[in-house]
Design a protein around this motif. Structure first.
Motif, mmCIF file in Angstrom:
data_model
loop_
_atom_site.group_PDB
_atom_site.id
_atom_site.type_symbol
_atom_site.label_atom_id
_atom_site.label_comp_id
_atom_site.label_asym_id
_atom_site.label_seq_id
_atom_site.Cartn_x
_atom_site.Cartn_y
_atom_site.Cartn_z
ATOM 1 N N GLY A 19 83.316 -1.717 -61.714
ATOM 2 C CA GLY A 19 81.937 -1.242 -61.748
ATOM 3 C C GLY A 19 81.801 0.045 -62.549
ATOM 4 N N ARG A 20 80.571 0.330 -62.967
ATOM 5 C CA ARG A 20 80.301 1.512 -63.780
ATOM 6 C C ARG A 20 79.661 2.613 -62.941
ATOM 7 N NH1 ARG A 20 78.518 -0.709 -69.778
ATOM 8 N NH2 ARG A 20 80.334 -2.085 -70.058
ATOM 9 N N LEU A 21 79.861 3.840 -63.409
ATOM 10 C CA LEU A 21 79.314 5.012 -62.746
ATOM 11 C C LEU A 21 78.342 5.721 -63.683
ATOM 12 C CD1 LEU A 21 82.699 6.501 -61.459
ATOM 13 C CD2 LEU A 21 81.003 5.302 -60.046
ATOM 14 N N PRO A 22 77.434 6.504 -63.145
ATOM 15 C CA PRO A 22 76.590 7.319 -64.016
ATOM 16 C C PRO A 22 77.421 8.419 -64.660
ATOM 17 C CG PRO A 22 76.177 7.849 -61.720
ATOM 18 C CD PRO A 22 77.049 6.643 -61.715
ATOM 19 N N SER A 23 77.148 8.699 -65.920
ATOM 20 C CA SER A 23 77.900 9.756 -66.624
ATOM 21 C C SER A 23 77.549 11.126 -66.067
ATOM 22 C CB SER A 23 77.578 9.712 -68.123
ATOM 23 O OG SER A 23 78.065 8.523 -68.709
ATOM 24 N N LEU A 24 78.545 12.013 -66.118
ATOM 25 C CA LEU A 24 78.339 13.391 -65.647
ATOM 26 C C LEU A 24 78.507 14.415 -66.769
ATOM 27 C CD1 LEU A 24 80.240 13.390 -62.220
ATOM 28 C CD2 LEU A 24 77.800 13.029 -62.647
ATOM 29 N N GLY A 25 78.676 13.912 -67.997
ATOM 30 C CA GLY A 25 78.847 14.834 -69.110
ATOM 31 C C GLY A 25 80.193 15.517 -69.123
ATOM 32 N N LEU A 26 81.266 14.786 -68.792
ATOM 33 C CA LEU A 26 82.607 15.355 -68.730
ATOM 34 C C LEU A 26 83.314 15.336 -70.087
ATOM 35 C CD1 LEU A 26 83.836 13.972 -65.287
ATOM 36 C CD2 LEU A 26 82.891 16.227 -65.823
ATOM 37 N N GLY A 27 82.621 14.892 -71.114
ATOM 38 C CA GLY A 27 83.173 14.966 -72.461
ATOM 39 C C GLY A 27 83.693 13.643 -72.984
ATOM 40 N N ASP A 28 84.114 13.694 -74.259
ATOM 41 C CA ASP A 28 84.679 12.507 -74.900
ATOM 42 C C ASP A 28 86.083 12.234 -74.370
ATOM 43 O OD1 ASP A 28 82.393 12.367 -76.464
ATOM 44 O OD2 ASP A 28 83.276 13.579 -78.075
ATOM 45 N N GLY A 29 86.510 10.998 -74.501
ATOM 46 C CA GLY A 29 87.870 10.649 -74.105
ATOM 47 C C GLY A 29 87.977 10.229 -72.656
ATOM 48 N N PRO A 30 89.182 9.844 -72.243
ATOM 49 C CA PRO A 30 89.398 9.322 -70.893
ATOM 50 C C PRO A 30 89.144 10.359 -69.802
ATOM 51 C CG PRO A 30 91.210 8.726 -72.342
ATOM 52 C CD PRO A 30 90.386 9.733 -73.075
ATOM 53 N N ILE A 31 88.698 9.854 -68.653
ATOM 54 C CA ILE A 31 88.464 10.664 -67.452
ATOM 55 C C ILE A 31 89.181 9.970 -66.303
ATOM 56 C CG2 ILE A 31 86.710 11.502 -65.829
ATOM 57 C CD1 ILE A 31 84.732 11.217 -68.293
ATOM 58 N N GLY A 32 89.940 10.706 -65.526
ATOM 59 C CA GLY A 32 90.603 10.140 -64.359
ATOM 60 C C GLY A 32 89.657 10.095 -63.179
ATOM 61 N N VAL A 33 89.539 8.930 -62.565
ATOM 62 C CA VAL A 33 88.666 8.759 -61.397
ATOM 63 C C VAL A 33 89.532 8.635 -60.152
ATOM 64 C CG1 VAL A 33 86.895 7.337 -60.313
ATOM 65 C CG2 VAL A 33 86.908 7.620 -62.799
ATOM 66 N N PHE A 34 89.254 9.487 -59.158
ATOM 67 C CA PHE A 34 90.055 9.542 -57.940
ATOM 68 C C PHE A 34 89.184 9.250 -56.721
ATOM 69 C CE2 PHE A 34 92.235 11.971 -61.094
ATOM 70 C CZ PHE A 34 93.585 11.848 -60.829
ATOM 71 N N GLY A 35 89.763 8.503 -55.762
ATOM 72 C CA GLY A 35 89.062 8.168 -54.534
ATOM 73 C C GLY A 35 89.044 9.335 -53.563
ATOM 74 N N PRO A 36 88.338 9.178 -52.429
ATOM 75 C CA PRO A 36 88.249 10.256 -51.434
ATOM 76 C C PRO A 36 89.599 10.715 -50.888
ATOM 77 C CG PRO A 36 86.641 8.533 -50.992
ATOM 78 C CD PRO A 36 87.542 7.998 -52.052
ATOM 79 N N ASP A 37 90.593 9.819 -50.908
ATOM 80 C CA ASP A 37 91.921 10.171 -50.397
ATOM 81 C C ASP A 37 92.850 10.681 -51.498
ATOM 82 O OD1 ASP A 37 92.290 7.837 -51.792
ATOM 83 O OD2 ASP A 37 93.398 6.792 -50.200
ATOM 84 N N GLY A 38 92.308 10.879 -52.705
ATOM 85 C CA GLY A 38 93.112 11.386 -53.813
ATOM 86 C C GLY A 38 93.818 10.326 -54.623
ATOM 87 N N THR A 39 93.605 9.045 -54.276
ATOM 88 C CA THR A 39 94.242 7.955 -55.008
ATOM 89 C C THR A 39 93.636 7.810 -56.394
ATOM 90 O OG1 THR A 39 94.690 6.724 -52.971
ATOM 91 C CG2 THR A 39 94.706 5.472 -55.016
ATOM 92 N N LEU A 40 94.487 7.654 -57.405
ATOM 93 C CA LEU A 40 93.995 7.381 -58.750
ATOM 94 C C LEU A 40 93.455 5.959 -58.801
ATOM 95 C CD1 LEU A 40 93.707 8.076 -61.803
ATOM 96 C CD2 LEU A 40 96.025 7.133 -62.083
ATOM 97 N N LEU A 41 92.196 5.838 -59.190
ATOM 98 C CA LEU A 41 91.552 4.532 -59.237
ATOM 99 C C LEU A 41 91.525 3.941 -60.642
ATOM 100 C CD1 LEU A 41 88.441 5.370 -57.024
ATOM 101 C CD2 LEU A 41 90.575 4.295 -56.289
ATOM 102 N N ALA A 42 91.166 4.781 -61.613
ATOM 103 C CA ALA A 42 90.944 4.243 -62.953
ATOM 104 C C ALA A 42 90.861 5.353 -63.986
ATOM 105 C CB ALA A 42 89.655 3.427 -62.980
ATOM 106 N N LEU A 43 90.953 4.946 -65.237
ATOM 107 C CA LEU A 43 90.559 5.784 -66.364
ATOM 108 C C LEU A 43 89.247 5.216 -66.890
ATOM 109 C CD1 LEU A 43 93.662 6.425 -68.675
ATOM 110 C CD2 LEU A 43 92.515 8.058 -67.178
ATOM 111 N N VAL A 44 88.269 6.077 -67.089
ATOM 112 C CA VAL A 44 86.980 5.636 -67.618
ATOM 113 C C VAL A 44 86.601 6.517 -68.800
ATOM 114 C CG1 VAL A 44 86.234 4.833 -65.335
ATOM 115 C CG2 VAL A 44 85.564 7.118 -66.131
#
Length: 299
Positions: free
Chosen positions: A259-284
């Motif tokens: 699924g997709r998330l709304p952008s937060l303006g974190l810049g160009d390139g990959p962003i690491g997405v982490f769950g509430p428990d700190g687990t790495l979920l994805a690169l977006v």
């Protein structure tokens, strides 16, 4: 009675930072680490030539999917360039093709030559390189005796600093520290510096000191890894390189299924997405108002 062997538990997903020895190809290191880590799922980011030593970033298990993104980060090298000799590979492993005395080269001219190769430049890769020409590696064509015409391409040499100069008769050995963008050939810098000074030049030693945030202080020899295979957890590896985005449990569930998330303006390139428990979920990656998944690491 069953004689089936128990299934081997795979190693944790993450990065191994190797101090590559001289004489080994990057593929040799990967093959060795497959045995050490106990898995076939091993790959590397950013090839090092056999004569080079130093930082080689290796991915294990799911972390192999990070490597393409890590390979694009800035790199650091310590190099020795010999002026006065040219080789067909632009390094000491090749055959000598020309000599021209470097005894007359003044330090001022040397520093001007280095300055001209600093910053955004256009660089022609070495004839013996892994660049593909009509679907075949340039080094295969070159070693078959074919004259390979490679196009120049933009690279950035952020720093090219002379650290020592030694004169040996007609030769001039130059130690230098280089910081550069991905895709920069230090062999080509040696070649072009020699060409600019009219002496010819080639690389005689190369040690990679850094790939992105991973440096020699984190690197371990193959002997050390054989005794203790230290794997940097994938979550730590991503957090060290890319912007971090923490999401809610609901958002985590969506990301885990692409699924997709709304952008937060974190810049160009990959962003690491982490769950509430700190687990790495994805690169977006952010595209306009929404994110697009580059790699999902949970099922």
């Amino acid at each position: 009675m069953s004689t089936a062997r128990p299934k081997r538990t795979p190693p944790p997903s993450g990065l191994i930072i190797v101090d590559k020895p001289a004489g080994w190809t990057s593929h040799d290191v990967v093959a060795k680490l497959r045995g050490i880590a106990g898995t076939r799922k091993v790959g590397h980011a950013g090839t090092l030539d056999p004569m080079a030593t130093g930082v080689l970033v290796v991915g294990v298990e799911k972390a192999t999917r990070l490597l393409g993104h890590l390979a694009l980060t800035q790199k650091g090298y310590d190099a020795t360039i010999r002026l006065g000799q040219s080789t067909n590979t632009d390094d000491a492993e090749g055959e000598l093709v020309a000599t021209a005395s470097a005894a007359y080269v003044a330090e001022e001219d040397l520093r001007k030559g280095v300055a001209a190769l600093t910053g955004p430049i256009m660089q022609v890769p070495p004839q013996v390189s892994a660049i593909k020409v009509n679907g075949e590696r340039a080094y295969k064509r070159a070693r078959a005796g074919e004259e390979v015409e490679l196009m120049s391409r933009p690279v950035t040499v952020s720093a090219f600093e002379i650290t020592d100069i030694r004169r040996h008769g007609d030769f001039l050995d130059v130690d230098a520290s280089v910081t550069c963008s991905s895709g920069t050939y230090i062999r080509a810098l040696a070649r072009d510096l020699g060409a600019d000074l009219g002496t010819g030049g080639h690389l005689t030693a190369l040690r990679r000191t850094r790939v992105g945030p991973y440096d020699l202080s984190m690197a371990r020899t193959l002997e050390e890894l054989s005794a203790d295979c230290v794997i940097l957890p994938m979550a730590d590896a991503v957090a060290a390189v890319f912007p971090r985005r923490d999401v809610t449990a609901e958002e985590a569930s969506s990301v885990a299924h692409g699924g997709r998330l709304p952008s937060l303006g974190l810049g160009d390139g990959p962003i690491g997405v982490f769950g509430p428990d700190g687990t790495l979920l994805a690169l977006v990656e952010e595209h306009g108002k929404i994110t697009k998944s580059l790699a999902v690491f949970v099922s």
